[in-house]
Design an enzyme around this catalytic site. Structure first.
Site, mmCIF file in Angstrom:
data_model
loop_
_atom_site.group_PDB
_atom_site.id
_atom_site.type_symbol
_atom_site.label_atom_id
_atom_site.label_comp_id
_atom_site.label_asym_id
_atom_site.label_seq_id
_atom_site.Cartn_x
_atom_site.Cartn_y
_atom_site.Cartn_z
ATOM 1 N N ASP A 232 15.356 -27.761 -36.923
ATOM 2 C CA ASP A 232 13.994 -27.219 -36.873
ATOM 3 C C ASP A 232 13.367 -27.594 -35.535
ATOM 4 O O ASP A 232 14.015 -28.239 -34.704
ATOM 5 C CB ASP A 232 13.152 -27.707 -38.065
ATOM 6 N N GLU B 166 9.244 -17.369 -39.995
ATOM 7 C CA GLU B 166 8.171 -17.759 -39.085
ATOM 8 C C GLU B 166 8.588 -17.684 -37.610
ATOM 9 O O GLU B 166 8.554 -18.680 -36.900
ATOM 10 C CB GLU B 166 7.697 -19.176 -39.450
ATOM 11 N N HIS C 83 11.692 -21.602 -35.177
ATOM 12 C CA HIS C 83 11.891 -23.001 -35.584
ATOM 13 C C HIS C 83 13.021 -23.641 -34.779
ATOM 14 O O HIS C 83 13.861 -24.362 -35.317
ATOM 15 C CB HIS C 83 12.168 -23.088 -37.094
HETATM 16 C C1 TNX Z 1 6.954 -23.049 -44.585
HETATM 17 S S1 TNX Z 1 9.391 -22.140 -46.180
HETATM 18 C C2 TNX Z 1 8.145 -23.191 -43.902
HETATM 19 C C3 TNX Z 1 8.581 -24.531 -43.494
HETATM 20 C C4 TNX Z 1 7.533 -25.557 -43.795
HETATM 21 C C5 TNX Z 1 6.971 -25.321 -45.167
HETATM 22 C C6 TNX Z 1 5.995 -26.367 -45.608
HETATM 23 C C7 TNX Z 1 9.737 -21.702 -44.792
HETATM 24 C C8 TNX Z 1 10.800 -20.762 -44.743
HETATM 25 N N1 TNX Z 1 9.042 -22.167 -43.738
HETATM 26 O O1 TNX Z 1 8.935 -24.519 -42.133
HETATM 27 O O2 TNX Z 1 8.129 -26.808 -43.710
HETATM 28 O O3 TNX Z 1 6.339 -24.073 -45.190
HETATM 29 O O4 TNX Z 1 5.672 -26.254 -46.958
#
Ligand code: TNX
Length: 647
Positions: free
Chosen positions: A227, A366, A303
């Site tokens: 990440d 994301e 990420h």
């Molecule tokens: C969203 S779930 C994210 C993570 C974060 C999380 C915290 C996802 C695919 N992405 O990067 O850690 O929320 O709850």
């Protein structure tokens, strides 16, 4: 039960085969006379059978609840020195594990070759009737027999057997009730994710985690290895991933979402860690031995700031990057250049050699497109490949990676964002932003793992009061045990035919605010046991009260494993459970923690070991705004957060 026996007596000629023994088919055709009465009786009979099944499961404290439990009366005494019989390789392997489990609870066991033993393990797949992961467990005067459809089935039978034995064994023989259990999982993907990127968790903890999830019949460990804040897996071709990307210079203090960026403070302590490939192999083998498949996750293209810190040439914008020290979503994503493909393909080539499972998770979540939109390279790429939107570039990117993985015999899994860029029917979608993505994917015929944040994100808080002083810091939200338990992985929006695409269900533990194994356990347990039942037990057979009764039997087992689960607060203080009687409110409290005491205060102070002991329902005068506070105090002295209510 009595009602059923009465009916059976009356309709002996028609109904005598309608027993609750697991050996016979539930209902022979003779039960199906074309009159309405037998039908009604059949329903009553079925209902009674389900009830007696539940009662038996509750009494035995089995979790997840098996499909069929039939207690027949009588007990078998397991001697102090146990012989386990198992002939084939798989039987011997599971016998070895059982021997260790028994040793852990103080029983000596030896694995014998023949058919004779106190505990017999038999592989009974193929024509002999049991499907993979299914098992049968019988206890009678002759001893204990576990039959498994495959090694996993045998292993689950053994896990159920362990739940029938005391968590910590005293001297002498143990009495095991005569019974027969037939069991099989509702879903094939019963997963739990651990984020080791935001905080690093050592191999010993990962193994402990695997032991516990295996005990509750989960079969998939999703290992979130990379990440923005850290890269945790050694890749031989890219040494800087472990020299640079595995470390960050410091970490944000406190909850990011409640602070303004200008106020951010950092701990000024370098942080990092990674697993060597030898360690990865060790964990993979450990998991495989316990019938757990590991799904490694290598995030791309978002990420990935930690990657850019080591290899900035993979960014669209030249510059220097640092492994992230704050949380959230970064605009700095990897550029879809040939160089980047080469990088991810080389990385994945090493990854697929380490992980024998068929799935590789590529993240995909994301990934804001800001830098791609601004990039001349991406503009040219879109022209050349005739890609009409920048979102679709991610789809194009994923499809290339998917082809690469397919050539290595692997299947791609991604977070539900992979739907947005356009995906092939062969990709598997992990639905996290609610169920929407999963529903859409199943409609398209894509395989789906359900993991909606609102039900299954175990990094969310466990106390109704936001930022409760009695809870550790959490990322956000309130996700009580009951809500996790209530989840149905098969959305109503889909047809039974579409439900076939739902592979299963998974809980996720993101670790932005979880920096130690103890806190991870506090967040995971007991909620992960609710997930285990969501994954194993069909939705229609679930019942929260029954679950809580059985959970009581599991807490001492978690204690024995030294798992720092959260001690649940007393139940009964929520307004729905408070009864009014004239000018009094009647408060009835309970706890399912075995041997625990409930202590309470009515003066607004925090109850401790010296507060009043709850022994009978409280009659609290209303109209004076009295705050009732109650805590559970476990036999080992651990105390719950307070349940509270103003009356
Ligand atoms: C969203 S779930 C994210 C993570 C974060 C999380 C915290 C996802 C695919 N992405 O990067 O850690 O929320 O709850």
């Amino acid at each position: 039960m009595e009602l059923m026996l009465l009916i059976l007596a009356h309709h002996k000629h028609q109904f005598h085969p309608c027993t609750i023994s697991h050996h016979s088919q539930p209902f022979p055709k003779s039960c199906m006379k074309k009159t309405i009465l037998p039908l009604i009786l059949l329903l009553i009979c079925l209902h009674a059978r389900a009830q007696s099944n539940d009662m038996a499961a509750d009494r035995l404290g089995l979790l997840p609840k098996p499909v069929q439990v039939n207690v027949t009366g009588g007990t078998y005494t397991l001697p102090a020195q146990v012989t386990i019989a198992g002939s084939g390789k798989e039987e011997k392997h599971v016998a070895g594990l059982l021997k260790d489990f028994l040793a852990g609870s103080g029983t000596n066991a030896a694995v014998g070759d023949g058919q004779n033993g106190n505990i017999r393990l038999v592989l009974a797949g193929g024509n002999s009737g049991l499907a993979p992961e299914n098992y049968e467990l019988t206890v009678d005067a002759g001893g204990i027999t576990v039959r498994g459809g495959d090694g996993a089935g045998l292993f689950y039978g053994v896990q159920t057997l362990m739940q029938l034995l005391p968590a910590q064994r005293a001297e002498g023989g143990v009495q095991v009730p005569f019974l027969s259990i037939r069991d099989k999982p509702a879903f094939g993907w019963r997963g739990s994710m651990l984020d080791v990127a935001r905080h690093f968790f050592p191999v010993d903890f990962v193994k402990k985690y695997i032991d516990v999830i295996a005990a509750y019949k989960l079969n998939t460990f999703h290992w979130h290895l990379t990440d923005d804040q850290g890269w945790r897996i050694e890749i031989k071709q890219y040494p800087k991933l472990t020299q640079v990307s595995a470390f960050r210079k410091e970490t944000l203090i406190g909850a990011q979402q409640t602070q303004k960026e200008a106020d951010f403070r950092f701990d000024q302590t370098p942080y990092g860690g990674f697993y060597t490939q030898d360690q990865i192999r060790e964990v993979v083998q450990y998991a495989q031995d316990r019938y757990i498949t590991i799904v490694p996750e290598i995030e791309m293209p978002g990420h990935s700031v930690a990657v850019l810190a080591a290899y900035p040439e993979l960014a669209c914008k030249p510059g220097t990057y640092e492994t992230r020290t704050i949380w959230g979503v970064s605009d700095d994503i990897v550029c879809p250049t040939e160089q980047s493909f080469k990088f991810f393909e080389n990385v994945l080539s090493e990854v697929v050699q380490l992980f024998p499972g068929k799935y590789v998770h590529i993240g995909g979540d994301e990934a804001p497109k800001k830098v791609w939109e601004e990039s001349d390279f991406v503009k040219k790429l879109m022209k050349k490949e005739k890609i009409e939107s920048v979102e679709k570039v991610q789809g194009w990117f994923n499809q290339r990676i998917e082809k690469f993985l397919a050539a290595k015999g692997k299947k791609l899994v991604g977070w539900d964002e992979i739907l947005e860029g356009g995906i092939t029917p062969s990709a598997t979608v992990m639905s996290w932003r609610g169920e929407k993505g999963g529903i859409e994917a199943a409609r398209h015929g894509n395989s789906v793992v359900m993991s909606p944040a609102g039900y299954l994100y175990l990094d969310h808080g466990q106390h109704p009061t936001p930022h409760s002083p009695y809870e550790p810091l959490t990322i956000c939200c309130y996700l009580p045990l009951e809500k996790v338990y209530s989840y149905n992985p098969l959305p109503k929006e889909l047809t039974p035919d579409q439900h076939r695409y739902i592979l299963g269900v998974q809980a996720n533990l993101w670790t932005e605010y979880i920096s130690t194994p103890e806190k991870a356990e506090y967040m995971l347990f007991p909620r992960l046991l609710a997930l285990a039942e969501v994954a194993w037990t069909p939705y229609a057979s679930k019942n929260y009260e029954s679950f809580l009764r059985r959970l009581g039997n599991q807490l001492p087992r978690l204690d024995a494993r030294k798992v720092m689960y959260r001690v649940p607060e007393p139940m009964g203080l929520d307004s729905a459970n408070v009864r009014r009687e004239g000018d009094k409110a009647i408060v009835t409290l309970s706890t399912f923690v075995p041997g625990a005491k409930i202590r309470y205060t009515l003066d607004g102070t925090m109850p401790d070991e010296t507060a009043d002991l709850y022994t009978k329902p409280l009659a609290v005068p209303t109209g004076r705004k009295i705050r009732v506070r109650a805590v559970t105090i476990a036999p080992n002295g651990r105390k719950s957060a307070p349940a509270e209510q103003e009356l």
